[in-house]
Design an enzyme around this catalytic site. Sequence first.
Site, PDB file in Angstrom:
ATOM      1  N   ARG A 296      13.309  56.764  47.492  1.00 28.88           N
ATOM      2  CA  ARG A 296      14.131  57.205  47.332  1.00 28.88           C
ATOM      3  C   ARG A 296      14.806  58.282  48.020  1.00 28.88           C
ATOM      4  NH1 ARG A 296      12.742  55.354  42.086  1.00 28.88           N
ATOM      5  NH2 ARG A 296      13.020  57.406  40.958  1.00 28.88           N
TER       6      ARG A 296
ATOM      7  N   LYS B  20      32.131  62.299  38.155  1.00 26.36           N
ATOM      8  CA  LYS B  20      32.425  60.840  39.080  1.00 26.36           C
ATOM      9  C   LYS B  20      32.064  60.346  37.903  1.00 26.36           C
ATOM     10  CE  LYS B  20      31.024  57.098  40.910  1.00 26.36           C
ATOM     11  NZ  LYS B  20      30.343  56.062  41.831  1.00 26.36           N
TER      12      LYS B  20
ATOM     13  N   GLU C 161      37.790  56.967  38.604  1.00 22.23           N
ATOM     14  CA  GLU C 161      37.284  56.063  38.588  1.00 22.23           C
ATOM     15  C   GLU C 161      37.938  54.439  38.186  1.00 22.23           C
ATOM     16  OE1 GLU C 161      33.586  55.478  40.853  1.00 22.23           O
ATOM     17  OE2 GLU C 161      33.956  53.504  41.727  1.00 22.23           O
TER      18      GLU C 161
ATOM     19  N   LYS D 130      40.530  57.551  41.944  1.00 18.19           N
ATOM     20  CA  LYS D 130      39.508  57.097  43.194  1.00 18.19           C
ATOM     21  C   LYS D 130      39.363  55.238  42.638  1.00 18.19           C
ATOM     22  CE  LYS D 130      34.720  56.131  44.120  1.00 18.19           C
ATOM     23  NZ  LYS D 130      33.159  56.698  44.645  1.00 18.19           N
TER      24      LYS D 130
HETATM   25  P1  13P Z   1      31.055  51.454  47.243  1.00 15.71           P
HETATM   26  O1  13P Z   1      31.907  52.364  47.970  1.00 15.71           O
HETATM   27  O2  13P Z   1      30.322  50.673  47.499  1.00 15.71           O
HETATM   28  O3  13P Z   1      32.053  50.275  46.094  1.00 15.71           O
HETATM   29  O4  13P Z   1      31.420  52.289  46.021  1.00 15.71           O
HETATM   30  C1  13P Z   1      31.749  53.371  45.652  1.00 15.71           C
HETATM   31  C2  13P Z   1      31.494  54.092  44.283  1.00 15.71           C
HETATM   32  O5  13P Z   1      31.439  55.462  44.346  1.00 15.71           O
HETATM   33  C3  13P Z   1      31.341  52.824  42.815  1.00 15.71           C
HETATM   34  O6  13P Z   1      30.532  54.022  41.754  1.00 15.71           O
END
Ligand code: 13P
Length: 346
Positions: free
Chosen positions: A48, A138, A179, A221
């Site tokens: 990782r 986020k 998001e 987002k």
């Molecule tokens: P994806 O672009 O793979 O959907 O991932 C964005 C992301 O931050 C998921 O939380």
Amino acid sequence: MNTYAQELRATAKAMIAPGKGILAMDESNHTCHKRFEKLGIDKTVEQRQAYRELLLTTPGLNEYISGAILYDETIRQFTRKEVPFTKVMADSGILIGIKVDTGAKDLAGHHGEKVTEGLDSLRDRIAEYYGMGARFAKWRAVITIGEDIPSWACIEGNAHALARYAALCQEGGLVPIVEPEVLIDGNHSLERCYTVTEETLRTVFDQLFCQKVAFDQMILKPSMVISGLACPIQANVEQVADATVRCLLDNVPASVAGIAFLSGGQSNERASEHLNAMNVKYKSQCPWSITFSYARAIQQPALEHWRGNDANVAAAQQLLLHRAKCNSAASLGQYSAEMEKTPVLV
Ligand code: 13P
């Protein structure tokens, strides 16, 4: 007024600077392992670390990437030469972001639906991350479309948590990326995705308003308005761009600092095409800039090429840079299929 207001506005502006987008590399260990497993990469802390080092040390990344979202483990890690990842980012002018939710868990009493957790002790965690150099955060909520879902309980519960999170971030000096992801999985139509996305966005902004979140100090987002993966009729690029922008114009306040899409399981090229089409056709009509905050659609070629092998690092970095460049062009409405033909140095 929030003492951080000015700083938050400046951070948000830098996150969506013209031609730049956000690299989402905040997969939890569980998600990271699922992706490693498919490619036969060892599911270890060393791998990782190596993979995240590969991403963050990509030469020239800062030309297209304004900030990168890290996972808690990653923000504490170092390169093999013992440079903190946070210093690598600061030195290249890439803003440090941090995933602060603790994952989407089953929503009690609502089979097949999730609610995102992580509000406990969030104020303290934000203070720690700010001290480590993070300037944005986020939180991802997941809305599933199915026969009788999403329920109001799912939309409202997730929207409430997103708003509580966003308010705490702004209090602590982090720009919240809000998001609400409407999942692409399922056989639903574009129209159904539109209805669910609209209801979700309206509820999220109601809750953000209620919690006194400053819209000009946050980034939205969202997912795109798109046909479900298993829907027999797949909307074309223009239909997705039209529906997505209409949904945003109708439901997102003009004062929101910026919009940075997730890719949600779209192919790499499709994610670039959709973003490009929105900017070509609607840039002049939108009050916010529209860019990317992709994980899979920007990382996937690099991860597949690397496969855990040191010898593949440089070529994998070129593949990451290529997708970053394509999506940067798309955020300016300057992407074309020709760009994909440009030979990549591998
Ligand atoms: P994806 O672009 O793979 O959907 O991932 C964005 C992301 O931050 C998921 O939380």
